[in-house]
Write a protein that holds these residues in place. Structure first.
Motif, PDB file in Angstrom:
ATOM      1  N   GLY A 151       0.849  -1.186   0.000  1.00 20.88           N
ATOM      2  CA  GLY A 151       0.000   0.000   0.000  1.00 20.88           C
ATOM      3  C   GLY A 151       0.879   1.229   0.000  1.00 20.88           C
ATOM      4  O   GLY A 151       1.956   1.242   0.611  1.00 20.88           O
ATOM      5  N   ASP A 180       1.608   2.043   3.541  1.00 22.39           N
ATOM      6  CA  ASP A 180       1.991   0.952   4.443  1.00 22.39           C
ATOM      7  C   ASP A 180       3.440   1.154   4.870  1.00 22.39           C
ATOM      8  O   ASP A 180       4.291   1.515   4.044  1.00 22.39           O
ATOM      9  N   TRP A 232      -3.983   2.404   0.418  1.00 28.03           N
ATOM     10  CA  TRP A 232      -4.406   2.051   1.770  1.00 28.03           C
ATOM     11  C   TRP A 232      -3.224   1.998   2.730  1.00 28.03           C
ATOM     12  O   TRP A 232      -2.072   2.158   2.347  1.00 28.03           O
ATOM     13  N   ASN A 233      -3.556   1.729   3.998  1.00 27.43           N
ATOM     14  CA  ASN A 233      -2.539   1.599   5.041  1.00 27.43           C
ATOM     15  C   ASN A 233      -2.237   0.126   5.303  1.00 27.43           C
ATOM     16  O   ASN A 233      -2.598  -0.749   4.499  1.00 27.43           O
ATOM     17  N   LEU A 286      -5.136  -2.348   4.976  1.00 24.14           N
ATOM     18  CA  LEU A 286      -5.912  -2.215   3.743  1.00 24.14           C
ATOM     19  C   LEU A 286      -7.086  -1.243   3.888  1.00 24.14           C
ATOM     20  O   LEU A 286      -8.069  -1.313   3.153  1.00 24.14           O
ATOM     21  N   GLN A 287      -6.974  -0.318   4.809  1.00 23.23           N
ATOM     22  CA  GLN A 287      -8.009   0.703   4.971  1.00 23.23           C
ATOM     23  C   GLN A 287      -7.650   1.916   4.122  1.00 23.23           C
ATOM     24  O   GLN A 287      -6.523   2.413   4.186  1.00 23.23           O
ATOM     25  N   PRO A 288      -8.575   2.424   3.303  1.00 27.88           N
ATOM     26  CA  PRO A 288      -8.291   3.623   2.503  1.00 27.88           C
ATOM     27  C   PRO A 288      -7.940   4.799   3.401  1.00 27.88           C
ATOM     28  O   PRO A 288      -8.588   5.034   4.417  1.00 27.88           O
ATOM     29  N   VAL A 289      -6.898   5.541   3.021  1.00 34.15           N
ATOM     30  CA  VAL A 289      -6.437   6.673   3.836  1.00 34.15           C
ATOM     31  C   VAL A 289      -6.213   7.887   2.938  1.00 34.15           C
ATOM     32  O   VAL A 289      -5.187   8.556   3.021  1.00 34.15           O
ATOM     33  N   ILE A 308     -12.988   7.168  -3.822  1.00 32.56           N
ATOM     34  CA  ILE A 308     -12.338   5.847  -3.714  1.00 32.56           C
ATOM     35  C   ILE A 308     -13.301   4.739  -4.152  1.00 32.56           C
ATOM     36  O   ILE A 308     -13.291   3.642  -3.593  1.00 32.56           O
ATOM     37  N   ILE A 318     -11.277   1.462  -5.137  1.00 36.07           N
ATOM     38  CA  ILE A 318     -10.117   1.202  -4.297  1.00 36.07           C
ATOM     39  C   ILE A 318      -9.731  -0.277  -4.241  1.00 36.07           C
ATOM     40  O   ILE A 318      -8.564  -0.624  -4.071  1.00 36.07           O
ATOM     41  N   ASN A 339     -10.051  -2.936  -2.044  1.00 33.14           N
ATOM     42  CA  ASN A 339      -9.232  -3.240  -0.868  1.00 33.14           C
ATOM     43  C   ASN A 339      -9.716  -4.458  -0.086  1.00 33.14           C
ATOM     44  O   ASN A 339      -9.418  -4.588   1.104  1.00 33.14           O
ATOM     45  N   GLY A 366      -1.478   8.432   6.031  1.00 39.01           N
ATOM     46  CA  GLY A 366      -2.110   8.607   4.736  1.00 39.01           C
ATOM     47  C   GLY A 366      -2.108  10.020   4.205  1.00 39.01           C
ATOM     48  O   GLY A 366      -1.468  10.928   4.735  1.00 39.01           O
TER      49      GLY A 366
END
Length: 555
Positions: A255, A258, A286-287, A290-293, A299, A302, A304, A401
């Motif tokens: 990510g 990440d 994502w972070n 796998l969360q969108p940031v 998104i 995305i 994820n 993010g």
């Protein structure tokens, strides 16, 4: 924390319900074994099998996180109902497995022994490995010696170059490794996290606040050069060299935000050509979870959901027994789309240089300002700039993010430089580099640069941050003479990021980013040995003689 885990479990169940891969059996069995390793120690191993089948492909995960068992059980149950055996095992000294918990050092032998046992089971019809973070490390640990036993691996958010995940030019990724060490010390650590990060000298924080020596943490913080023996011998050297020897298909996922991203990219680059030809590399917006940031950004595409990716990969490599073809794809923040490439290193890019102008705190597009200029600030380590929009964060989860930033120059120790509005849509694609000509009245210090997008409405969003210390810009052992101009090169990890016409590039220069990185004491010598902080008077130089600039790769 308990409510958060329940929420994650519910979401994971929903992911399986909507994944597009139907259940193929109606029941499964569960058994537990204490599996012996070569030295006689036994590892707690939990085995989920689909009922009614004689042979089935096997998915393996080795983890050191007993607190994740509820999530792992959701994976195990749902994979068993889709025709896989799912095996999870706790690393030695964790979760009921025997032996002493020492991170990293036992994962290779224990993993090899576990794979050999699985391969010999009459019900095993191929093995795939699936793991994220430390559970990916435990897969990488034996990836080079399991051809003929393991058919493929899905490895998320981990790279085999541990030094890159620990340091950048003398600055320690404290929010990752200090927090992780506190949480995985093998004993309860109740000390305040921020107080632990700020403790001086850091080399003694374990005894002072954590209940006793933690030798492997001391090793991390005592070896800030890649050339140190600690990184060039033993396990870390062996791990770094594994990718070139792997001969099975890999699905490597990273990510943009990440904390293992830079290490993951180095790992991909070290795969041998034959393995690359049958492997996938995917980078998302994502972070680590796998969360969108990507604050305030669209998104819709995305993609994820880990479950979909895993089942797609293992359906191909285990059930259909196909050899994949190389695929490189990456998400574009700001454009909400995915791009593909034949080679990450050979994507067509052109570098644009923007020069800093100290007189106007601006970025000139073509040439440095004719007149020499300078601007400065006072850096007090006891009052560091807080992290907001981290690239290498873990404990500061909510600060990771492309987040909304403060106003330009929001603190006296933050210098903000702004470009003219972009004349057309642009996509940053690659590694941004900031070259600063600086001086300080101390024998050593740090300089940070943050690259942001400023919208036509005046809002700024984080893109990338990195840093360098003067000590690590000089030949090892050479001291810095205070108040002498010196160039520091701040190189950033790969990023793809779309900027619309009318937006501006913003660069913030400062000397701290806490707790993403340790706070520099402004003292010479090893950072973990510093016993006190001192104030530094920092100067950034510009003009033809000292052409401070940023180099941006555009696609």
């Amino acid at each position: 924390m308990e409510d958060f885990m329940k929420m994650r479990i519910k979401q994971l169940e929903r992911d399986y319900e909507t994944c597009g891969f139907p259940k193929t059996v109606s029941e499964y069995t569960v058994e537990e074994q204490m599996l012996p390793m070569r030295d006689g120690m036994r590892m707690k191993t939990v085995i989920y099998k689909p009922a009614g089948l004689e042979r089935y492909p096997v998915l393996l995960r080795r983890t050191c996180y007993p607190s994740d068992e509820g999530l792992i059980q959701v994976d195990a149950k749902n994979c068993a109902l889709r025709g896989y055996a799912f095996i999870y095992q706790f690393c030695r000294g964790t979760g009921g497995s025997e032996g002493e918990w020492i991170p990293n050092v036992n994962e290779r032998d224990d993993g090899i022994d576990t794979v050999s046992w699985l391969h010999g089971q009459p019900w095993c019809d191929g093995i795939g490995y699936w793991g994220l973070s430390y559970a990916a490390l435990t897969g990488w640990a034996f990836a080079d010696v399991v051809k003929g036993k393991v058919d493929s691996m899905f490895l998320l958010h981990y790279g085999t170059d541990r030094f890159v995940s620990a340091y950048h030019k003398g600055l320690f990724h404290q929010d990752v490794l200090t927090s992780w060490s506190m949480q995985n010390a093998g004993r309860p650590v109740t000390a305040d996290y921020e107080a632990s990060c700020r403790y001086l000298p850091q080399i003694e924080v374990d005894e002072a606040l954590w209940g006793g020596k933690l030798p492997w943490y001391r090793d991390y913080i005592s070896n800030e050069y890649l050339e140190d023996v600690y990184w060039q011998q033993g396990w870390w050297k062996q791990l770094r060299e594994i990718p070139d020897k792997v001969e099975i298909p890999l699905y490597i996922l990273s990510g943009w935000y990440d904390h293992h991203h830079e290490s993951t990219m180095k790992t991909w680059s070290r795969l041998n050509p034959e393995t690359r030809e049958m492997s996938w590399l995917e980078i998302g917006g994502w972070n680590h979870g796998l969360q969108p940031v990507l604050q305030d950004k669209k998104i819709d595409h995305i993609e994820n959901v880990e479950v979909i990716k895993a089942l797609t990969w293992f359906e191909m490599t285990l059930k259909k027994k196909q050899i994949p073809e190389q695929k490189i794809r990456y998400y574009v923040p700001g454009k909400d789309c995915w791009m593909e490439a034949d080679s990450w290193e050979e994507i067509p890019r052109r570098n644009q240089i923007l020069y800093l102008d100290a007189d106007y705190l601006s970025l000139c597009r073509e040439t440095p300002a004719v007149q020499a200029g300078s601007c400065g600030y006072i850096f007090d380590p006891d009052d560091p700039v807080p992290t907001n929009g981290g690239d290498c964060t873990l404990a500061s989860w909510l600060k990771t993010g492309s987040l909304l930033q403060e106003e330009p120059g929001w603190r006296k120790d933050v210098l903000s430089f702004l470009s003219e509005p972009l004349e057309k849509d642009m996509i940053i694609n690659g590694r941004i580099k900031v070259e600063l000509w600086v001086k300080t009245d101390c024998e050593n210090t740090a300089f940070f640069a943050s690259i942001d997008e400023m919208t036509p409405e005046g809002k700024s969003y984080h893109i990338r941050t990195s840093a360098a210390t003067i000590r690590h810009e000089l030949p090892r052992g050479e001291g810095y003479i205070p108040s002498t101009p010196v160039k520091v090169v701040i190189d950033m990890s790969d990023i793809c990021y779309a900027l619309p016409k009318g937006s501006r590039i913003r660069i913030d220069v400062t000397s701290s980013d806490f707790p993403q990185y340790h706070v520099h004491s402004n003292q010479p010598g090893g950072w973990a040995l510093a016993k006190k902080n001192i104030i530094a008077h920092q100067t950034v130089l510009t003009g033809k003689k000292y052409p401070s600039c940023v180099k941006i790769p555009w696609k």
